[in-house]
Design a protein around this motif. Structure first.
Motif, PDB file in Angstrom:
ATOM      1  N   ALA A 167      27.286  59.290 -44.433  1.00  0.00           N
ATOM      2  CA  ALA A 167      25.887  59.705 -44.340  1.00  0.00           C
ATOM      3  C   ALA A 167      25.731  61.198 -44.105  1.00  0.00           C
ATOM      4  CB  ALA A 167      25.200  58.915 -43.230  1.00  0.00           C
ATOM      5  N   ALA A 168      26.540  61.772 -43.211  1.00  0.00           N
ATOM      6  CA  ALA A 168      26.427  63.202 -42.908  1.00  0.00           C
ATOM      7  C   ALA A 168      26.758  64.058 -44.123  1.00  0.00           C
ATOM      8  CB  ALA A 168      27.343  63.559 -41.742  1.00  0.00           C
ATOM      9  N   ARG A 169      27.776  63.661 -44.872  1.00  0.00           N
ATOM     10  CA  ARG A 169      28.146  64.424 -46.070  1.00  0.00           C
ATOM     11  C   ARG A 169      27.033  64.357 -47.104  1.00  0.00           C
ATOM     12  NH1 ARG A 169      31.128  64.444 -50.975  1.00  0.00           N
ATOM     13  NH2 ARG A 169      32.651  66.147 -51.021  1.00  0.00           N
ATOM     14  N   GLN A 170      26.474  63.178 -47.271  1.00  0.00           N
ATOM     15  CA  GLN A 170      25.355  62.983 -48.194  1.00  0.00           C
ATOM     16  C   GLN A 170      24.177  63.879 -47.796  1.00  0.00           C
ATOM     17  OE1 GLN A 170      24.795  60.126 -50.771  1.00  0.00           O
ATOM     18  NE2 GLN A 170      23.361  61.752 -51.344  1.00  0.00           N
ATOM     19  N   LYS A 171      23.850  63.904 -46.524  1.00  0.00           N
ATOM     20  CA  LYS A 171      22.738  64.720 -46.045  1.00  0.00           C
ATOM     21  C   LYS A 171      22.998  66.205 -46.281  1.00  0.00           C
ATOM     22  CE  LYS A 171      21.225  61.509 -42.422  1.00  0.00           C
ATOM     23  NZ  LYS A 171      21.110  61.306 -40.952  1.00  0.00           N
ATOM     24  N   LEU A 172      24.223  66.642 -46.078  1.00  0.00           N
ATOM     25  CA  LEU A 172      24.569  68.049 -46.286  1.00  0.00           C
ATOM     26  C   LEU A 172      24.475  68.426 -47.765  1.00  0.00           C
ATOM     27  CD1 LEU A 172      27.508  68.292 -43.762  1.00  0.00           C
ATOM     28  CD2 LEU A 172      25.462  69.735 -43.720  1.00  0.00           C
ATOM     29  N   LEU A 173      24.904  67.537 -48.634  1.00  0.00           N
ATOM     30  CA  LEU A 173      24.814  67.818 -50.068  1.00  0.00           C
ATOM     31  C   LEU A 173      23.363  67.836 -50.523  1.00  0.00           C
ATOM     32  CD1 LEU A 173      27.830  65.710 -51.393  1.00  0.00           C
ATOM     33  CD2 LEU A 173      27.650  68.203 -51.314  1.00  0.00           C
ATOM     34  N   ASP A 174      22.556  66.913 -50.019  1.00  0.00           N
ATOM     35  CA  ASP A 174      21.134  66.917 -50.357  1.00  0.00           C
ATOM     36  C   ASP A 174      20.475  68.202 -49.846  1.00  0.00           C
ATOM     37  OD1 ASP A 174      21.089  64.465 -51.690  1.00  0.00           O
ATOM     38  OD2 ASP A 174      20.721  63.333 -49.854  1.00  0.00           O
ATOM     39  N   ALA A 175      20.871  68.628 -48.658  1.00  0.00           N
ATOM     40  CA  ALA A 175      20.342  69.871 -48.103  1.00  0.00           C
ATOM     41  C   ALA A 175      20.750  71.061 -48.964  1.00  0.00           C
ATOM     42  CB  ALA A 175      20.837  70.065 -46.672  1.00  0.00           C
ATOM     43  N   ALA A 176      21.984  71.044 -49.445  1.00  0.00           N
ATOM     44  CA  ALA A 176      22.463  72.128 -50.302  1.00  0.00           C
ATOM     45  C   ALA A 176      21.648  72.205 -51.582  1.00  0.00           C
ATOM     46  CB  ALA A 176      23.948  71.930 -50.617  1.00  0.00           C
ATOM     47  N   LEU A 177      21.376  71.069 -52.194  1.00  0.00           N
ATOM     48  CA  LEU A 177      20.584  71.062 -53.424  1.00  0.00           C
ATOM     49  C   LEU A 177      19.207  71.663 -53.182  1.00  0.00           C
ATOM     50  CD1 LEU A 177      22.897  69.335 -54.510  1.00  0.00           C
ATOM     51  CD2 LEU A 177      21.222  67.744 -55.439  1.00  0.00           C
ATOM     52  N   SER A 178      18.617  71.333 -52.063  1.00  0.00           N
ATOM     53  CA  SER A 178      17.277  71.822 -51.752  1.00  0.00           C
ATOM     54  C   SER A 178      17.281  73.308 -51.408  1.00  0.00           C
ATOM     55  CB  SER A 178      16.697  71.017 -50.583  1.00  0.00           C
ATOM     56  OG  SER A 178      15.443  71.523 -50.194  1.00  0.00           O
ATOM     57  N   LEU A 179      18.137  73.709 -50.499  1.00  0.00           N
ATOM     58  CA  LEU A 179      18.119  75.087 -50.011  1.00  0.00           C
ATOM     59  C   LEU A 179      18.632  76.093 -51.028  1.00  0.00           C
ATOM     60  CD1 LEU A 179      19.342  74.561 -46.331  1.00  0.00           C
ATOM     61  CD2 LEU A 179      17.068  75.303 -47.071  1.00  0.00           C
ATOM     62  N   ILE A 180      19.697  75.765 -51.724  1.00  0.00           N
ATOM     63  CA  ILE A 180      20.265  76.723 -52.674  1.00  0.00           C
ATOM     64  C   ILE A 180      19.324  76.944 -53.850  1.00  0.00           C
ATOM     65  CG2 ILE A 180      22.172  77.145 -54.287  1.00  0.00           C
ATOM     66  CD1 ILE A 180      24.000  75.683 -52.265  1.00  0.00           C
ATOM     67  N   ARG A 181      18.645  75.901 -54.297  1.00  0.00           N
ATOM     68  CA  ARG A 181      17.670  76.080 -55.380  1.00  0.00           C
ATOM     69  C   ARG A 181      16.496  76.938 -54.930  1.00  0.00           C
ATOM     70  NH1 ARG A 181      16.438  70.147 -57.297  1.00  0.00           N
ATOM     71  NH2 ARG A 181      15.555  71.040 -59.190  1.00  0.00           N
ATOM     72  N   ALA A 182      16.164  76.878 -53.638  1.00  0.00           N
ATOM     73  CA  ALA A 182      15.033  77.653 -53.118  1.00  0.00           C
ATOM     74  C   ALA A 182      15.426  79.080 -52.739  1.00  0.00           C
ATOM     75  CB  ALA A 182      14.441  76.942 -51.904  1.00  0.00           C
ATOM     76  N   LYS A 183      16.634  79.231 -52.154  1.00  0.00           N
ATOM     77  CA  LYS A 183      17.006  80.530 -51.589  1.00  0.00           C
ATOM     78  C   LYS A 183      18.163  81.216 -52.290  1.00  0.00           C
ATOM     79  CE  LYS A 183      17.098  81.097 -47.254  1.00  0.00           C
ATOM     80  NZ  LYS A 183      17.420  81.075 -45.809  1.00  0.00           N
ATOM     81  N   GLY A 184      18.939  80.440 -53.037  1.00  0.00           N
ATOM     82  CA  GLY A 184      20.162  80.988 -53.604  1.00  0.00           C
ATOM     83  C   GLY A 184      21.355  80.648 -52.725  1.00  0.00           C
ATOM     84  N   TYR A 185      22.532  80.740 -53.292  1.00  0.00           N
ATOM     85  CA  TYR A 185      23.759  80.384 -52.569  1.00  0.00           C
ATOM     86  C   TYR A 185      24.045  81.362 -51.439  1.00  0.00           C
ATOM     87  CZ  TYR A 185      28.736  79.715 -51.619  1.00  0.00           C
ATOM     88  OH  TYR A 185      29.945  79.513 -50.995  1.00  0.00           O
ATOM     89  N   SER A 186      24.013  82.648 -51.733  1.00  0.00           N
ATOM     90  CA  SER A 186      24.395  83.655 -50.736  1.00  0.00           C
ATOM     91  C   SER A 186      23.458  83.654 -49.538  1.00  0.00           C
ATOM     92  CB  SER A 186      24.421  85.046 -51.383  1.00  0.00           C
ATOM     93  OG  SER A 186      25.379  85.101 -52.413  1.00  0.00           O
ATOM     94  N   ALA A 187      22.179  83.437 -49.781  1.00  0.00           N
ATOM     95  CA  ALA A 187      21.193  83.497 -48.696  1.00  0.00           C
ATOM     96  C   ALA A 187      21.157  82.230 -47.855  1.00  0.00           C
ATOM     97  CB  ALA A 187      19.805  83.767 -49.272  1.00  0.00           C
ATOM     98  N   THR A 188      21.787  81.182 -48.310  1.00  0.00           N
ATOM     99  CA  THR A 188      21.806  79.913 -47.570  1.00  0.00           C
ATOM    100  C   THR A 188      22.973  79.917 -46.593  1.00  0.00           C
ATOM    101  OG1 THR A 188      20.796  78.692 -49.397  1.00  0.00           O
ATOM    102  CG2 THR A 188      22.012  77.417 -47.774  1.00  0.00           C
ATOM    103  N   THR A 189      22.693  79.727 -45.330  1.00  0.00           N
ATOM    104  CA  THR A 189      23.739  79.745 -44.306  1.00  0.00           C
ATOM    105  C   THR A 189      24.160  78.329 -43.912  1.00  0.00           C
ATOM    106  OG1 THR A 189      22.220  79.687 -42.419  1.00  0.00           O
ATOM    107  CG2 THR A 189      22.705  81.864 -43.377  1.00  0.00           C
ATOM    108  N   ILE A 190      25.318  78.243 -43.314  1.00  0.00           N
ATOM    109  CA  ILE A 190      25.804  76.948 -42.829  1.00  0.00           C
ATOM    110  C   ILE A 190      24.870  76.397 -41.758  1.00  0.00           C
ATOM    111  CG2 ILE A 190      27.671  75.811 -41.544  1.00  0.00           C
ATOM    112  CD1 ILE A 190      29.647  77.597 -43.057  1.00  0.00           C
ATOM    113  N   ASP A 191      24.378  77.277 -40.898  1.00  0.00           N
ATOM    114  CA  ASP A 191      23.440  76.836 -39.858  1.00  0.00           C
ATOM    115  C   ASP A 191      22.189  76.224 -40.478  1.00  0.00           C
ATOM    116  OD1 ASP A 191      25.063  77.576 -37.761  1.00  0.00           O
ATOM    117  OD2 ASP A 191      24.152  79.557 -37.521  1.00  0.00           O
ATOM    118  N   GLU A 192      21.669  76.845 -41.541  1.00  0.00           N
ATOM    119  CA  GLU A 192      20.478  76.309 -42.212  1.00  0.00           C
ATOM    120  C   GLU A 192      20.766  74.969 -42.871  1.00  0.00           C
ATOM    121  OE1 GLU A 192      17.914  80.167 -43.669  1.00  0.00           O
ATOM    122  OE2 GLU A 192      19.845  79.791 -44.640  1.00  0.00           O
ATOM    123  N   LEU A 193      21.935  74.861 -43.465  1.00  0.00           N
ATOM    124  CA  LEU A 193      22.316  73.598 -44.095  1.00  0.00           C
ATOM    125  C   LEU A 193      22.378  72.479 -43.057  1.00  0.00           C
ATOM    126  CD1 LEU A 193      25.104  74.988 -46.435  1.00  0.00           C
ATOM    127  CD2 LEU A 193      23.066  73.763 -47.219  1.00  0.00           C
TER     128      LEU A 193
END
Length: 202
Positions: free
Chosen positions: A3-29
């Protein structure tokens, strides 16, 4: 998938599309996923590892989405190709981050700095293009089309136009310009097949 891995990947899809890879931090994920930072490092060695996994996950999610799309029901392969383009136009809805491409976003940023992410993004884009290529190849065969272009090159061109359309939408902050680019792509493919069948240059 845990479940945690799934949530992190879903978060990555959302945040990286909105902010970009470089601007997305681990804390935000972690905050977006609602998991502890230790959970992140339990599943991913670092942010780069997450980027590769996110690209693979994107391929899985979008692969299922496009596999269920209605354009596959057309008997004529050219109608399936044009239906695919039409379908891409219909899903240009919502805010820009909601319809743009995760792997297209990431590869623009990291193509030189993080080769593993670049390769994962290439595999995603090229894998998707290969499915379009199959219908293009069948349409060429049925219509006796022979030219100085291939089904593979045209399939990759569809992805180049779509990714470029996403960039324009980001620059303008509006889907309308992307819709116009996709409409031009449809007209180009129609003209290309028409002229190729008649032995003319498009």
């Amino acid at each position: 998938m845990p479940a945690a891995r799934q949530k992190l990947l879903d978060a990555a899809l959302s945040l990286i599309r909105a902010k970009g890879y470089s601007a997305t931090t681990i804390d935000e994920l972690c905050a977006k996923a609602g998991v502890a930072k230790g959970s992140f490092f339990h599943h991913f060695k670092d942010k780069e590892t997450l980027g590769v996994a996110a690209a693979d996950y994107w391929s899985e999610v979008t692969g299922a989405f496009f596999a269920a799309a209605p354009y596959h029901q057309h008997a004529d392969p050219l109608d399936r190709v044009l239906g695919y383009i039409d379908f891409r136009k219909t899903i240009l809805t919502g805010g820009v981050p909601e319809f743009t491409c995760l792997v297209g976003t990431m590869v623009q940023e990291v193509y030189d700095s993080y080769p593993p992410i670049r390769d994962a993004c290439d595999a995603s884009i090229s894998g998707h293009a290969a499915k379009v290529e199959a219908d293009i190849a069948e349409a060429m065969h049925r219509r006796g089309v022979h030219g100085n272009w291939t089904a593979k090159s045209l399939a990759l061109h569809t992805q180049a136009v779509l990714q470029g359309a996403f960039i324009l939408a980001k620059a303008k902050g509006d889907a309308a310009v992307a819709e116009e680019s996709v409409a031009h792509l449809r007209r180009y493919i129609e003209l290309l097949f028409k002229c190729s069948q008649q032995g003319e240059a498009p």
